[in-house]
Scaffold this active site. Sequence first.
Site, PDB file in Angstrom:
ATOM      1  N   ARG A  84       0.845  -1.200   0.000  1.00  0.00           N
ATOM      2  CA  ARG A  84       0.000   0.000   0.000  1.00  0.00           C
ATOM      3  C   ARG A  84       0.881   1.250   0.000  1.00  0.00           C
ATOM      4  O   ARG A  84       0.587   2.237  -0.672  1.00  0.00           O
ATOM      5  CB  ARG A  84      -0.896   0.017   1.257  1.00  0.00           C
ATOM      6  CG  ARG A  84      -1.955  -1.060   1.274  1.00  0.00           C
ATOM      7  CD  ARG A  84      -2.975  -0.801   2.376  1.00  0.00           C
ATOM      8  NE  ARG A  84      -2.626  -1.366   3.657  1.00  0.00           N
ATOM      9  CZ  ARG A  84      -3.023  -2.551   4.098  1.00  0.00           C
ATOM     10  NH1 ARG A  84      -3.788  -3.311   3.351  1.00  0.00           N
ATOM     11  NH2 ARG A  84      -2.684  -2.985   5.298  1.00  0.00           N
TER      12      ARG A  84
ATOM     13  N   PHE B  39     -11.098  -6.079  -5.457  1.00  0.00           N
ATOM     14  CA  PHE B  39     -11.043  -6.867  -4.222  1.00  0.00           C
ATOM     15  C   PHE B  39     -10.580  -5.928  -3.100  1.00  0.00           C
ATOM     16  O   PHE B  39      -9.566  -6.134  -2.445  1.00  0.00           O
ATOM     17  CB  PHE B  39     -10.104  -8.075  -4.367  1.00  0.00           C
ATOM     18  CG  PHE B  39     -10.451  -8.966  -5.536  1.00  0.00           C
ATOM     19  CD1 PHE B  39     -11.428  -9.937  -5.399  1.00  0.00           C
ATOM     20  CD2 PHE B  39      -9.816  -8.818  -6.763  1.00  0.00           C
ATOM     21  CE1 PHE B  39     -11.766 -10.755  -6.477  1.00  0.00           C
ATOM     22  CE2 PHE B  39     -10.142  -9.628  -7.839  1.00  0.00           C
ATOM     23  CZ  PHE B  39     -11.116 -10.607  -7.704  1.00  0.00           C
TER      24      PHE B  39
ATOM     25  N   SER C 258     -17.068  -7.489  -3.192  1.00  0.00           N
ATOM     26  CA  SER C 258     -18.362  -8.183  -3.151  1.00  0.00           C
ATOM     27  C   SER C 258     -19.038  -8.115  -1.777  1.00  0.00           C
ATOM     28  O   SER C 258     -20.234  -8.351  -1.671  1.00  0.00           O
ATOM     29  CB  SER C 258     -18.181  -9.648  -3.564  1.00  0.00           C
ATOM     30  OG  SER C 258     -17.279 -10.271  -2.684  1.00  0.00           O
TER      31      SER C 258
ATOM     32  N   ALA D  96     -15.889  -8.869  -8.917  1.00  0.00           N
ATOM     33  CA  ALA D  96     -14.784  -8.211  -9.634  1.00  0.00           C
ATOM     34  C   ALA D  96     -14.519  -8.862 -10.995  1.00  0.00           C
ATOM     35  O   ALA D  96     -14.077  -8.186 -11.930  1.00  0.00           O
ATOM     36  CB  ALA D  96     -13.526  -8.234  -8.773  1.00  0.00           C
TER      37      ALA D  96
ATOM     38  N   ASP E  53      -6.157  -7.707  -5.952  1.00  0.00           N
ATOM     39  CA  ASP E  53      -5.744  -8.416  -4.731  1.00  0.00           C
ATOM     40  C   ASP E  53      -6.819  -9.438  -4.337  1.00  0.00           C
ATOM     41  O   ASP E  53      -7.480  -9.297  -3.298  1.00  0.00           O
ATOM     42  CB  ASP E  53      -5.512  -7.394  -3.604  1.00  0.00           C
ATOM     43  CG  ASP E  53      -4.958  -8.042  -2.349  1.00  0.00           C
ATOM     44  OD1 ASP E  53      -4.381  -9.136  -2.435  1.00  0.00           O
ATOM     45  OD2 ASP E  53      -5.108  -7.440  -1.255  1.00  0.00           O
TER      46      ASP E  53
ATOM     47  N   CYS F 147      -2.324 -14.771  -3.215  1.00  0.00           N
ATOM     48  CA  CYS F 147      -2.022 -15.202  -1.843  1.00  0.00           C
ATOM     49  C   CYS F 147      -2.321 -16.686  -1.652  1.00  0.00           C
ATOM     50  O   CYS F 147      -2.529 -17.146  -0.537  1.00  0.00           O
ATOM     51  CB  CYS F 147      -2.736 -14.327  -0.823  1.00  0.00           C
ATOM     52  SG  CYS F 147      -4.517 -14.399  -0.954  1.00  0.00           S
TER      53      CYS F 147
HETATM   54  N1  SAH Z   1      -6.951  -5.518  -0.834  1.00  0.00           N
HETATM   55  C1  SAH Z   1      -7.553  -5.741   0.446  1.00  0.00           C
HETATM   56  C2  SAH Z   1      -7.645  -7.192   0.810  1.00  0.00           C
HETATM   57  C3  SAH Z   1      -8.397  -8.045  -0.188  1.00  0.00           C
HETATM   58  S1  SAH Z   1      -8.878  -9.586   0.431  1.00  0.00           S
HETATM   59  C4  SAH Z   1      -6.808  -4.950   1.519  1.00  0.00           C
HETATM   60  O1  SAH Z   1      -5.679  -4.475   1.280  1.00  0.00           O
HETATM   61  O2  SAH Z   1      -7.328  -4.806   2.612  1.00  0.00           O
HETATM   62  C5  SAH Z   1      -9.933 -10.142  -0.826  1.00  0.00           C
HETATM   63  C6  SAH Z   1     -11.270  -9.455  -0.877  1.00  0.00           C
HETATM   64  O3  SAH Z   1     -11.942  -9.910  -2.052  1.00  0.00           O
HETATM   65  C7  SAH Z   1     -12.206  -9.765   0.274  1.00  0.00           C
HETATM   66  O4  SAH Z   1     -12.625  -8.554   0.835  1.00  0.00           O
HETATM   67  C8  SAH Z   1     -13.398 -10.481  -0.362  1.00  0.00           C
HETATM   68  O5  SAH Z   1     -14.638 -10.122   0.235  1.00  0.00           O
HETATM   69  C9  SAH Z   1     -13.339  -9.980  -1.763  1.00  0.00           C
HETATM   70  N2  SAH Z   1     -13.916 -10.844  -2.794  1.00  0.00           N
HETATM   71  C10 SAH Z   1     -13.910 -12.188  -2.858  1.00  0.00           C
HETATM   72  N3  SAH Z   1     -14.451 -12.614  -4.013  1.00  0.00           N
HETATM   73  C11 SAH Z   1     -14.800 -11.507  -4.700  1.00  0.00           C
HETATM   74  C12 SAH Z   1     -15.380 -11.276  -5.982  1.00  0.00           C
HETATM   75  N4  SAH Z   1     -15.697 -12.288  -6.777  1.00  0.00           N
HETATM   76  N5  SAH Z   1     -15.577 -10.011  -6.378  1.00  0.00           N
HETATM   77  C13 SAH Z   1     -15.248  -8.963  -5.577  1.00  0.00           C
HETATM   78  N6  SAH Z   1     -14.693  -9.115  -4.370  1.00  0.00           N
HETATM   79  C14 SAH Z   1     -14.464 -10.364  -3.934  1.00  0.00           C
END
Ligand code: SAH
Length: 390
Positions: free
Chosen positions: A208, A224, A247, A276, A293, A333
């Site tokens: 970040r 995400f 989501s 996403a 992410d 990850c």
């Molecule tokens: N970038 C964030 C962490 C992301 S973790 C940070 O720095 O804090 C992954 C995230 O993706 C989670 O919040 C989860 O709810 C979301 N997620 C999972 N599947 C998804 C999808 N199909 N579309 C959008 N978001 C999604």
Amino acid sequence: MRVFLKKGRERPVLNGHPWIFSGAIEKTEEDSGSTAIADVFDSRGNWLARGLYNPKSQIRVRILTWEKEEIDSFFFCRRLSQAAALREKFLPPSTNSYRVVNGEGDLLPGLVVDRYSDFLVCQFFTAGIDKLKGAGVDALSSLFKPRGIYERSEGGVRDEEELPPSVGVLVGEEPPELVRIEENQISFLVDVRKGQKTGFFLDQRDNRTLLSSLARDMTILNCFAYTGGFAAYALKAGAKRVISVESSRPALELARESFDLNGFSVAEQDLVRADAFSYLKSCTEEFDIVVLDPPALARKRGDVAAAAGSYKFLNLHALRLLKPGGLLFTFCCSQHLSLDLFQKIVFGAAVDASRRVQLLKRLGHPPDHPVSLHHPEGEYLKGFLLSVLE
Ligand code: SAH
């Protein structure tokens, strides 16, 4: 109890790998059939290490120490002091939330402890470390003197070991519904009781920071987004616009609250509750920077092939949306998907998107998420900063 290895199987233990699989074990003695502290010997009876034995796990022993020391609260105090000294070296004083213990990376297999301001949140992932909870919690209390220690032991290896979830207050006060934390002079609200993992993705802090150094006047798509970690850094750095796609409704609501807390103005339509994958596919706007992410798309080894297709899809569409000269922060990850394979997937995505792409930087964990060099399996977060040439 005692565990004796098969002939010639002592090398990884001597080299410091903390896991002993069932196939390396010749016999056990004083085995009560349940989780216990075990001394490990080679086939000739030489003492090698001491660890946690679990007859139900394929990882039969998780080594705690290569010295003949008692496993008690003093042992935890020594390990925790070492862990705390490392964090002190690397973390800016303005950051009051970080990983205090990163499992094998801090020579405490199965234990994760995160600090959120005055609270500690713990995860005891294996039956072995679960049995030592009392000693671990005593040591955490006396060393860190937190307002409260909260447990979020659920999911992951715990399911594999058939351990039921264990969630709740271990010591002191229950954390409030939202804990306010400070990270590099940005405030976030964290739901440590119900949020994902222990509430916040502390492992992305340095990535970040890197984004914030590149974000001024940029138009950014943050996919995400969770509670807006990357977005907040970009906004603080003066990004022109940041669209966050996520989501989970509660995650987006928290992102909104954290933005407000910092005085970042973000239009309602820039907090998008959507899948996403479909968003990226149907998006027709262009961006200076895209952040990808996703959650771990391969949770098991068997999921890797299917996950590879999903990672390629995401990266292909993200690359397609970048302006010439644009940047992509892309992460994976999934522990079971190697850095090498991830790079090949992203390469495939670049070819199919007909974009020419430069690799500027490999990205990973910050120093409060140390990985033991002797246990490369602990390295789950990998990422690339890419630039699209044309
Ligand atoms: N970038 C964030 C962490 C992301 S973790 C940070 O720095 O804090 C992954 C995230 O993706 C989670 O919040 C989860 O709810 C979301 N997620 C999972 N599947 C998804 C999808 N199909 N579309 C959008 N978001 C999604």
